[in-house]
Design an enzyme around this catalytic site. Sequence first.
Site, PDB file in Angstrom:
ATOM      1  N   CYS A  79       0.832  -1.215   0.000  1.00 20.31           N
ATOM      2  CA  CYS A  79       0.000   0.000   0.000  1.00 20.31           C
ATOM      3  C   CYS A  79       0.864   1.261   0.000  1.00 20.31           C
ATOM      4  N   CYS A  84      -1.750   1.753  -2.900  1.00 18.76           N
ATOM      5  CA  CYS A  84      -2.705   2.844  -2.606  1.00 18.76           C
ATOM      6  C   CYS A  84      -2.080   4.239  -2.627  1.00 18.76           C
ATOM      7  N   LYS A  87      -0.351   5.401  -5.978  1.00 16.46           N
ATOM      8  CA  LYS A  87      -1.453   5.374  -6.959  1.00 16.46           C
ATOM      9  C   LYS A  87      -2.376   6.563  -6.782  1.00 16.46           C
ATOM     10  N   TYR A 221      -9.013  -3.440 -11.046  1.00 21.50           N
ATOM     11  CA  TYR A 221      -8.604  -2.261 -10.290  1.00 21.50           C
ATOM     12  C   TYR A 221      -7.263  -1.684 -10.786  1.00 21.50           C
ATOM     13  N   GLU A 225      -6.968   1.785 -12.941  1.00 24.35           N
ATOM     14  CA  GLU A 225      -6.459   2.944 -12.184  1.00 24.35           C
ATOM     15  C   GLU A 225      -5.162   3.468 -12.816  1.00 24.35           C
ATOM     16  N   HIS A 490     -26.392  20.553   0.648  1.00 22.24           N
ATOM     17  CA  HIS A 490     -26.514  21.157  -0.677  1.00 22.24           C
ATOM     18  C   HIS A 490     -25.454  22.235  -0.862  1.00 22.24           C
ATOM     19  N   GLU A 495     -25.546  14.305  -1.851  1.00 18.57           N
ATOM     20  CA  GLU A 495     -26.962  14.528  -1.503  1.00 18.57           C
ATOM     21  C   GLU A 495     -27.894  13.801  -2.475  1.00 18.57           C
TER      22      GLU A 495
HETATM   23  P1  FAD Z   1       1.523  -6.120   2.018  1.00 18.27           P
HETATM   24  O1  FAD Z   1       1.161  -4.715   2.223  1.00 18.27           O
HETATM   25  O2  FAD Z   1       1.778  -6.578   0.641  1.00 18.27           O
HETATM   26  O3  FAD Z   1       2.831  -6.375   2.920  1.00 18.27           O
HETATM   27  C1  FAD Z   1       3.536  -7.579   2.918  1.00 18.27           C
HETATM   28  C2  FAD Z   1       4.983  -7.284   3.294  1.00 18.27           C
HETATM   29  O4  FAD Z   1       5.639  -8.502   3.620  1.00 18.27           O
HETATM   30  C3  FAD Z   1       5.777  -6.665   2.164  1.00 18.27           C
HETATM   31  O5  FAD Z   1       6.551  -5.589   2.630  1.00 18.27           O
HETATM   32  C4  FAD Z   1       6.678  -7.801   1.690  1.00 18.27           C
HETATM   33  O6  FAD Z   1       7.863  -7.333   1.092  1.00 18.27           O
HETATM   34  C5  FAD Z   1       6.918  -8.522   3.003  1.00 18.27           C
HETATM   35  N1  FAD Z   1       7.302  -9.920   2.870  1.00 18.27           N
HETATM   36  C6  FAD Z   1       6.851 -10.839   1.986  1.00 18.27           C
HETATM   37  N2  FAD Z   1       7.404 -12.034   2.248  1.00 18.27           N
HETATM   38  C7  FAD Z   1       8.228 -11.854   3.315  1.00 18.27           C
HETATM   39  C8  FAD Z   1       9.052 -12.718   4.065  1.00 18.27           C
HETATM   40  N3  FAD Z   1       9.144 -14.035   3.792  1.00 18.27           N
HETATM   41  N4  FAD Z   1       9.774 -12.209   5.098  1.00 18.27           N
HETATM   42  C9  FAD Z   1       9.687 -10.884   5.412  1.00 18.27           C
HETATM   43  N5  FAD Z   1       8.910 -10.032   4.734  1.00 18.27           N
HETATM   44  C10 FAD Z   1       8.189 -10.514   3.716  1.00 18.27           C
HETATM   45  N6  FAD Z   1      -6.008  -1.240  -1.249  1.00 18.27           N
HETATM   46  C11 FAD Z   1      -6.863  -0.289  -0.807  1.00 18.27           C
HETATM   47  O7  FAD Z   1      -7.519  -0.485   0.212  1.00 18.27           O
HETATM   48  N7  FAD Z   1      -7.000   0.911  -1.464  1.00 18.27           N
HETATM   49  C12 FAD Z   1      -6.303   1.190  -2.579  1.00 18.27           C
HETATM   50  O8  FAD Z   1      -6.451   2.277  -3.144  1.00 18.27           O
HETATM   51  C13 FAD Z   1      -5.401   0.225  -3.071  1.00 18.27           C
HETATM   52  N8  FAD Z   1      -4.673   0.476  -4.165  1.00 18.27           N
HETATM   53  C14 FAD Z   1      -3.799  -0.465  -4.618  1.00 18.27           C
HETATM   54  C15 FAD Z   1      -3.070  -0.188  -5.760  1.00 18.27           C
HETATM   55  C16 FAD Z   1      -2.188  -1.121  -6.265  1.00 18.27           C
HETATM   56  C17 FAD Z   1      -1.396  -0.796  -7.498  1.00 18.27           C
HETATM   57  C18 FAD Z   1      -2.027  -2.361  -5.596  1.00 18.27           C
HETATM   58  C19 FAD Z   1      -1.067  -3.381  -6.119  1.00 18.27           C
HETATM   59  C20 FAD Z   1      -2.744  -2.656  -4.444  1.00 18.27           C
HETATM   60  C21 FAD Z   1      -3.638  -1.708  -3.947  1.00 18.27           C
HETATM   61  N9  FAD Z   1      -4.407  -1.953  -2.810  1.00 18.27           N
HETATM   62  C22 FAD Z   1      -5.287  -1.010  -2.361  1.00 18.27           C
HETATM   63  C23 FAD Z   1      -4.294  -3.226  -2.073  1.00 18.27           C
HETATM   64  C24 FAD Z   1      -3.417  -3.074  -0.811  1.00 18.27           C
HETATM   65  O9  FAD Z   1      -2.187  -2.496  -1.149  1.00 18.27           O
HETATM   66  C25 FAD Z   1      -3.189  -4.434  -0.175  1.00 18.27           C
HETATM   67  O10 FAD Z   1      -4.447  -5.051   0.041  1.00 18.27           O
HETATM   68  C26 FAD Z   1      -2.456  -4.341   1.161  1.00 18.27           C
HETATM   69  O11 FAD Z   1      -1.211  -3.729   1.023  1.00 18.27           O
HETATM   70  C27 FAD Z   1      -2.270  -5.741   1.754  1.00 18.27           C
HETATM   71  O12 FAD Z   1      -1.583  -5.653   2.966  1.00 18.27           O
HETATM   72  P2  FAD Z   1      -0.815  -6.927   3.543  1.00 18.27           P
HETATM   73  O13 FAD Z   1      -0.380  -6.555   4.927  1.00 18.27           O
HETATM   74  O14 FAD Z   1      -1.617  -8.141   3.377  1.00 18.27           O
HETATM   75  O15 FAD Z   1       0.460  -7.122   2.614  1.00 18.27           O
HETATM   76  P1  NDP Z   2      -7.410  -8.804 -10.387  1.00 20.05           P
HETATM   77  O1  NDP Z   2      -7.112 -10.214 -10.073  1.00 20.05           O
HETATM   78  O2  NDP Z   2      -8.561  -8.140  -9.740  1.00 20.05           O
HETATM   79  O3  NDP Z   2      -7.627  -8.650 -11.975  1.00 20.05           O
HETATM   80  C1  NDP Z   2      -6.758  -9.190 -12.924  1.00 20.05           C
HETATM   81  C2  NDP Z   2      -7.122  -8.664 -14.299  1.00 20.05           C
HETATM   82  O4  NDP Z   2      -6.182  -9.139 -15.244  1.00 20.05           O
HETATM   83  C3  NDP Z   2      -8.491  -9.098 -14.794  1.00 20.05           C
HETATM   84  O5  NDP Z   2      -9.059  -8.075 -15.555  1.00 20.05           O
HETATM   85  C4  NDP Z   2      -8.151 -10.317 -15.659  1.00 20.05           C
HETATM   86  O6  NDP Z   2      -9.094 -10.565 -16.669  1.00 20.05           O
HETATM   87  C5  NDP Z   2      -6.850  -9.864 -16.273  1.00 20.05           C
HETATM   88  N1  NDP Z   2      -5.977 -10.950 -16.702  1.00 20.05           N
HETATM   89  C6  NDP Z   2      -5.531 -11.974 -15.949  1.00 20.05           C
HETATM   90  N2  NDP Z   2      -4.702 -12.743 -16.690  1.00 20.05           N
HETATM   91  C7  NDP Z   2      -4.643 -12.197 -17.924  1.00 20.05           C
HETATM   92  C8  NDP Z   2      -3.966 -12.540 -19.115  1.00 20.05           C
HETATM   93  N3  NDP Z   2      -3.179 -13.607 -19.176  1.00 20.05           N
HETATM   94  N4  NDP Z   2      -4.137 -11.758 -20.208  1.00 20.05           N
HETATM   95  C9  NDP Z   2      -4.946 -10.687 -20.152  1.00 20.05           C
HETATM   96  N5  NDP Z   2      -5.611 -10.295 -19.046  1.00 20.05           N
HETATM   97  C10 NDP Z   2      -5.458 -11.054 -17.934  1.00 20.05           C
HETATM   98  O7  NDP Z   2      -6.057  -8.055 -10.102  1.00 20.05           O
HETATM   99  P2  NDP Z   2      -5.591  -6.578  -9.824  1.00 20.05           P
HETATM  100  O8  NDP Z   2      -4.122  -6.727  -9.867  1.00 20.05           O
HETATM  101  O9  NDP Z   2      -6.218  -5.558 -10.690  1.00 20.05           O
HETATM  102  O10 NDP Z   2      -6.053  -6.279  -8.330  1.00 20.05           O
HETATM  103  C11 NDP Z   2      -5.661  -7.098  -7.246  1.00 20.05           C
HETATM  104  C12 NDP Z   2      -6.359  -6.652  -5.990  1.00 20.05           C
HETATM  105  O11 NDP Z   2      -5.713  -5.490  -5.475  1.00 20.05           O
HETATM  106  C13 NDP Z   2      -7.813  -6.233  -6.202  1.00 20.05           C
HETATM  107  O12 NDP Z   2      -8.672  -7.337  -6.081  1.00 20.05           O
HETATM  108  C14 NDP Z   2      -8.038  -5.229  -5.106  1.00 20.05           C
HETATM  109  O13 NDP Z   2      -8.585  -5.838  -3.973  1.00 20.05           O
HETATM  110  C15 NDP Z   2      -6.649  -4.687  -4.789  1.00 20.05           C
HETATM  111  N6  NDP Z   2      -6.612  -3.296  -5.284  1.00 20.05           N
HETATM  112  C16 NDP Z   2      -7.429  -2.371  -4.693  1.00 20.05           C
HETATM  113  C17 NDP Z   2      -7.499  -1.089  -5.187  1.00 20.05           C
HETATM  114  C18 NDP Z   2      -8.435  -0.108  -4.565  1.00 20.05           C
HETATM  115  O14 NDP Z   2      -8.922  -0.350  -3.481  1.00 20.05           O
HETATM  116  N7  NDP Z   2      -8.713   1.007  -5.210  1.00 20.05           N
HETATM  117  C19 NDP Z   2      -6.679  -0.668  -6.304  1.00 20.05           C
HETATM  118  C20 NDP Z   2      -5.833  -1.705  -6.847  1.00 20.05           C
HETATM  119  C21 NDP Z   2      -5.825  -2.966  -6.333  1.00 20.05           C
HETATM  120  P3  NDP Z   2     -10.298 -11.617 -16.505  1.00 20.05           P
HETATM  121  O15 NDP Z   2     -11.413 -10.869 -15.813  1.00 20.05           O
HETATM  122  O16 NDP Z   2     -10.605 -11.966 -17.907  1.00 20.05           O
HETATM  123  O17 NDP Z   2      -9.795 -12.772 -15.712  1.00 20.05           O
END
Ligand code: FAD
Ligand code: NDP
Length: 515
Positions: A79, A84, A87, A221, A225, A490, A495
């Site tokens: 995140c 998050c 992004k 997502y 985004e 408003h 609203e």
């Molecule tokens: P993480 O935050 O992934 O943390 C895991 C940590 O463990 C990492 O630092 C990793 O390096 C470390 N780690 C892994 N393996 C080991 C190991 N063996 N030993 C030590 N350390 C290790 N969520 C939202 O709510 N709002 C958003 O707007 C949003 N935007 C997102 C945008 C993107 C592009 C992405 C990819 C995700 C987004 N998410 C969003 C999802 C959110 O980031 C994740 O759901 C959240 O970070 C999960 O938290 P976590 O604690 O499970 O793992």
């Molecule tokens: P998702 O698993 O939600 O989506 C993967 C996407 O990639 C789908 O559209 C899927 O299509 C497509 N895809 C998978 N394989 C292929 C392929 N081989 N060729 C072409 N297209 C493919 O993953 P995201 O990484 O987008 O998000 C992961 C999670 O991270 C989300 O579920 C969300 O919870 C979290 N997140 C939250 C955000 C927020 O809160 N604003 C922002 C970003 C992430 P198909 O539908 O056809 O399988």
Amino acid sequence: MAAFSRGRPNIRGLFTFRTLISTRNFTAGNFDYDLVVIGGGSGGLACSKEAAQLGQKVAVLDYVKPSLKGSKWGLGGTCVNVGCIPKKLMHHAALLGTAVKDARKYGWQIPESLSHDWPMMAEAVQNHVRSLNWGHRVQLQDKKVKYLNMMGSLVDKHTVRAVNAKGKETTVTAKNIVLATGGRPKYPTHVPGAMEFGITSDDIFWLKQSPRKTLVVGASYVALECAGFLTGIGLDTTVMVRSIALRGFDQQMAGLVTDYMEAYGTKFSWRSTPKQVEKLPSGLLQVTWTDLNTEEERQDTFNTVLWAVGRAPEARTLNLENVGVKINKETGKIIVAADEATSVPNIYAIGDIGEGRPELTPTAIKAGKLLAHRLEGHSTELMNYDNVATTVFTPLEYGCVGLSEEEAEKRYGKDQIEVYHAFYKPLEFTVAERDASQCYIKVICLRKGEQRVLGLHFTGPNAGEVTQGFSLGFQCGLTYAHLRNTVGIHPTCAEELTKVNITKRSGLDATVTGC
Ligand code: FAD
Ligand code: NDP
């Protein structure tokens, strides 16, 4: 959206397959720590800090394996570093571009040609992320959580092996262990050139130079985004959609999100799958894909290919099987009970790594804090994963809580639900002469009785802020009458939710006119 309204897992069922594996004979009090957390992201940090505050002796291990392209970052997890936070800041950068264009209509004298400086934005965003990394380190120190910048794996149910970047190894023991290792982006390994020439969301926020003309593969997502902010800062951006956009979300709302993006300038290659990526002598990436409608091959060149095709759990290096922690073989995620326990009673898993859990920061944080309280014996409260609100930060933001229309129909039957809807025009769009065709509200209710709200959907400015407020009502048993009895503020977009009164069934025009 239905994805986060699943029922709670059956704990009793899980306990039946729990295995008690013990390779050492520990007695309480003989451990180095009360709690060791592997993974210092949203869930792991929240859990470790809360546990320490409650008086537990805690260590947290966090280690970031550089991405394939060599991107790496500090403490805080996905995140903070590659999710998050960067992004939302880049999304804001894009919205500012739109605001500057609107500003002309409001009398601001701005030169006709606008340009965006990627290195400047990236540096500012990265500096903020670094300040958050530092903030987390300070907080751990303040709360007396031992931070180990080491990769962790399980040796037995009470012992963690920790290895640092130089290969130096140590072991720590704990009464309880929490796994919070999250996930990493996937590459489509079957596509030649994908790994060699493509990047993922682990890289995009750390690029020093503009990605320029970009192909974003995926349609959920992350893909939408990223494509949204890249378009918004002026880059030629194409999204390649294999099937549908925003799977699991209300599909009418998903359509509005992508319609707006198309009008905003994002190109879409619908029903297409990538076949190969080659690097041309010019340095450009030539992508070949199949148009699934015609089965024809197509080609174009891009400066960057961003794979946003989903995420894989970081579970493989944890040595789970040897210790008896069960995973779902299909997803690779850890099977967890309602109390976040794995199949080994003193080992827990929270956040993205847990099977069936929403991949969202607030759920990981709340689950981590509640777990800390239960481990300390302060509470028995379980995390409620039902009806978690979420927002997709696309150029036109989309927020929702509860069921999609499709899911509500499936669960209750089309005749048993009433859908109230409205197309509205945000006031700020009027003077700016912006098209508001996709600004829409949908409230899905049970048709009978007090018309309990099953799902609430909103596209428009600040959708996250709007949806957050209404999600509180949702948790309190929101009904259609509650909405109608609420006096609006408003003039706001929110609203409109308190005024929605046209049913889809009536077929009447749902366009809001007047105040
Ligand atoms: P993480 O935050 O992934 O943390 C895991 C940590 O463990 C990492 O630092 C990793 O390096 C470390 N780690 C892994 N393996 C080991 C190991 N063996 N030993 C030590 N350390 C290790 N969520 C939202 O709510 N709002 C958003 O707007 C949003 N935007 C997102 C945008 C993107 C592009 C992405 C990819 C995700 C987004 N998410 C969003 C999802 C959110 O980031 C994740 O759901 C959240 O970070 C999960 O938290 P976590 O604690 O499970 O793992
Ligand atoms: P998702 O698993 O939600 O989506 C993967 C996407 O990639 C789908 O559209 C899927 O299509 C497509 N895809 C998978 N394989 C292929 C392929 N081989 N060729 C072409 N297209 C493919 O993953 P995201 O990484 O987008 O998000 C992961 C999670 O991270 C989300 O579920 C969300 O919870 C979290 N997140 C939250 C955000 C927020 O809160 N604003 C922002 C970003 C992430 P198909 O539908 O056809 O399988």
